[in-house]
Design an enzyme around this catalytic site. Structure first.
Site, PDB file in Angstrom:
ATOM      1  N   GLY A  90       4.532  -4.167   4.209  1.00  0.00           N
ATOM      2  CA  GLY A  90       4.856  -5.537   3.807  1.00  0.00           C
ATOM      3  C   GLY A  90       4.515  -6.574   4.871  1.00  0.00           C
ATOM      4  O   GLY A  90       3.904  -7.603   4.570  1.00  0.00           O
ATOM      5  N   GLY A  91       4.884  -6.313   6.118  1.00  0.00           N
ATOM      6  CA  GLY A  91       4.592  -7.264   7.199  1.00  0.00           C
ATOM      7  C   GLY A  91       3.101  -7.384   7.432  1.00  0.00           C
ATOM      8  O   GLY A  91       2.566  -8.489   7.621  1.00  0.00           O
TER       9      GLY A  91
ATOM     10  N   LYS B 127       0.836  -1.216   0.000  1.00  0.00           N
ATOM     11  CA  LYS B 127       0.000   0.000   0.000  1.00  0.00           C
ATOM     12  C   LYS B 127       0.862   1.254   0.000  1.00  0.00           C
ATOM     13  O   LYS B 127       2.021   1.225   0.451  1.00  0.00           O
ATOM     14  CB  LYS B 127      -0.969   0.022   1.188  1.00  0.00           C
ATOM     15  CG  LYS B 127      -0.329   0.057   2.593  1.00  0.00           C
ATOM     16  CD  LYS B 127      -0.012   1.430   3.111  1.00  0.00           C
ATOM     17  CE  LYS B 127       0.795   1.383   4.400  1.00  0.00           C
ATOM     18  NZ  LYS B 127       1.493   2.598   4.751  1.00  0.00           N
TER      19      LYS B 127
ATOM     20  N   ASP C 283      -2.498  -1.420   9.788  1.00  0.00           N
ATOM     21  CA  ASP C 283      -2.717  -1.487   8.335  1.00  0.00           C
ATOM     22  C   ASP C 283      -3.336  -2.807   7.886  1.00  0.00           C
ATOM     23  O   ASP C 283      -3.669  -2.960   6.712  1.00  0.00           O
ATOM     24  CB  ASP C 283      -1.374  -1.368   7.594  1.00  0.00           C
ATOM     25  CG  ASP C 283      -0.697  -0.034   7.808  1.00  0.00           C
ATOM     26  OD1 ASP C 283      -1.391   0.952   8.066  1.00  0.00           O
ATOM     27  OD2 ASP C 283       0.542   0.003   7.694  1.00  0.00           O
TER      28      ASP C 283
ATOM     29  N   ALA D 283      10.508  -3.118   5.773  1.00  0.00           N
ATOM     30  CA  ALA D 283      10.667  -1.858   6.527  1.00  0.00           C
ATOM     31  C   ALA D 283      10.703  -0.668   5.572  1.00  0.00           C
ATOM     32  O   ALA D 283      11.495   0.255   5.725  1.00  0.00           O
ATOM     33  CB  ALA D 283      11.916  -1.884   7.410  1.00  0.00           C
ATOM     34  N   GLY D 284       9.817  -0.692   4.577  1.00  0.00           N
ATOM     35  CA  GLY D 284       9.843   0.339   3.533  1.00  0.00           C
ATOM     36  C   GLY D 284       8.701   1.328   3.611  1.00  0.00           C
ATOM     37  O   GLY D 284       8.607   2.235   2.786  1.00  0.00           O
ATOM     38  N   GLY D 285       7.770   1.142   4.560  1.00  0.00           N
ATOM     39  CA  GLY D 285       6.610   2.034   4.622  1.00  0.00           C
ATOM     40  C   GLY D 285       5.501   1.605   3.680  1.00  0.00           C
ATOM     41  O   GLY D 285       4.585   2.364   3.385  1.00  0.00           O
TER      42      GLY D 285
END
Ligand code: C5P
Length: 311
Positions: free
Chosen positions: A108-109, A17, A143, A103-105
């Site tokens: 993903g997790g 997202k 999220d 950890a890209g914003g």
């Protein structure tokens, strides 16, 4: 007709997202911040496969696989165990093919957790209703509920309360520039609080711009470009000043707008069409800007079953 044989494995595809607008309000007593955001799911996907196993496990493949924790803290593993506790499902091996930056914003997790809920629900033939899945999703992360649905949604509360917003499928074309090291979401919110000082807990209630929803409904990409905004930009840039160069490189190559994705450090550039996206991504890759360059479009649907293997 007999009952279909029990599934041997289930694979779910789940998108990343971006937040087209992210407004952060006051820090609450529970440490989270009130948010008003417009989420959009974009066509960069992880694939999560669950298979019955003797013990719970998770493995990750893909270029950044070594950056993902595979112990008890792994959000996909926590999602599977949480659903099993409420339904009695037996242990699974979870396999994640990871393309979403770590950890890209880009959540993903959270995406993997949403995918795991959908996959285990299908594997264990639970037919869990949406409201219950969304409640479990909200407990896993702010999220996660959005990634069950995908598309474009307005998010409130700490981000976990979502309602769909009208926007034509595939309206927006993006070039996503990832960079290393990743930023931890709590550290970016903490930096925002530090910058706000004493006002951090009394900040005004967050609101998204009404014009953005109108622009999305009409499919007016120029208007969308002028509304993109993220309150986490300043703290993320304070922690990672080098991101300013990524942003200016994309703008110099003709991006319509640059947007920090969530808490960063991924930068999302809006471009008018597929060709412009290709030009921009080639230009940025040639200049070795960032760590990786991806093209994507949005909105796209959320976590969806793509394969069921029968015994
Ligand atoms: O919800 P999630 O577990 O993804 O949030 C990770 C961290 O990000 C939280 O522990 C908190 O520090 C921060 N956060 C926040 N306000 C939100 C969402 C996240 O402060 N609305």
């Amino acid at each position: 007709m007999g009952h279909a044989p029990t599934a041997r494995s289930v694979t779910v595809r789940v998108p990343a997202k971006v937040n087209l607008e992210l407004r952060v309000g006051p820090r609450r007593a529970d440490g989270f911040h009130d948010l008003a955001t417009i989420y959009q799911a974009v066509s960069l996907y992880d694939e999560v496969t669950v298979t019955p196993a003797a013990v719970w496990s998770v493995e990750v493949t893909g270029p950044d696989a070594q950056l993902v924790p595979t112990g008890d803290s792994n959000l996909a593993l926590r999602a599977a165990r949480m659903l099993s506790r409420t339904s009695g499902g037996s242990p699974v091996a979870i396999s994640i093919a990871k393309a979403i930056p770590v950890a890209g914003g880009m959540a993903g997790g959270s995406a993997d957790a949403a995918a795991t809920l959908v996959a285990c629900d299908a594997l264990w033939e639970l037919e869990t209703g949406r409201p219950k899945l969304e409640r479990l999703a909200a407990r896993l992360g702010s999220d996660v509920p959005f990634l069950l649905d995908g598309g474009t949604s307005i998010g409130s509360g700490r981000g976990e309360l979502v309602a769909p917003v009208l926007a034509p499928e595939g309206l927006l074309h993006w070039v996503l520039v990832t960079s290393q090291p990743g930023l931890s979401t709590p550290s970016v919110f903490a930096e925002l609080d530090r910058l706000r000082g004493e006002a951090a807990t009394t900040w005004a209630a967050p609101e998204v711009t009404a014009g953005l929803m109108v622009a999305l409904r009409r499919g007016d990409v120029d208007q969308v470009a002028s509304c993109l905004a993220n309150d986490l930009t300043e703290p993320a840039l304070a922690l990672r000043p080098d991101l300013a160069q990524v942003i200016s490189a994309g703008k110099a190559y003709g991006a319509m707008a640059a947007l920090l994705s969530g808490s960063g450090p991924t930068v999302a550039f809006l471009v008018p069409d597929v060709e412009a996206g290709l030009d921009l991504s080639i230009g940025l890759a040639a200049q070795k800007v960032g760590h990786g360059v991806h093209r994507a479009h949005g909105p796209v649907p959320g976590a969806s079953v793509t394969q069921i293997t029968r015994a």
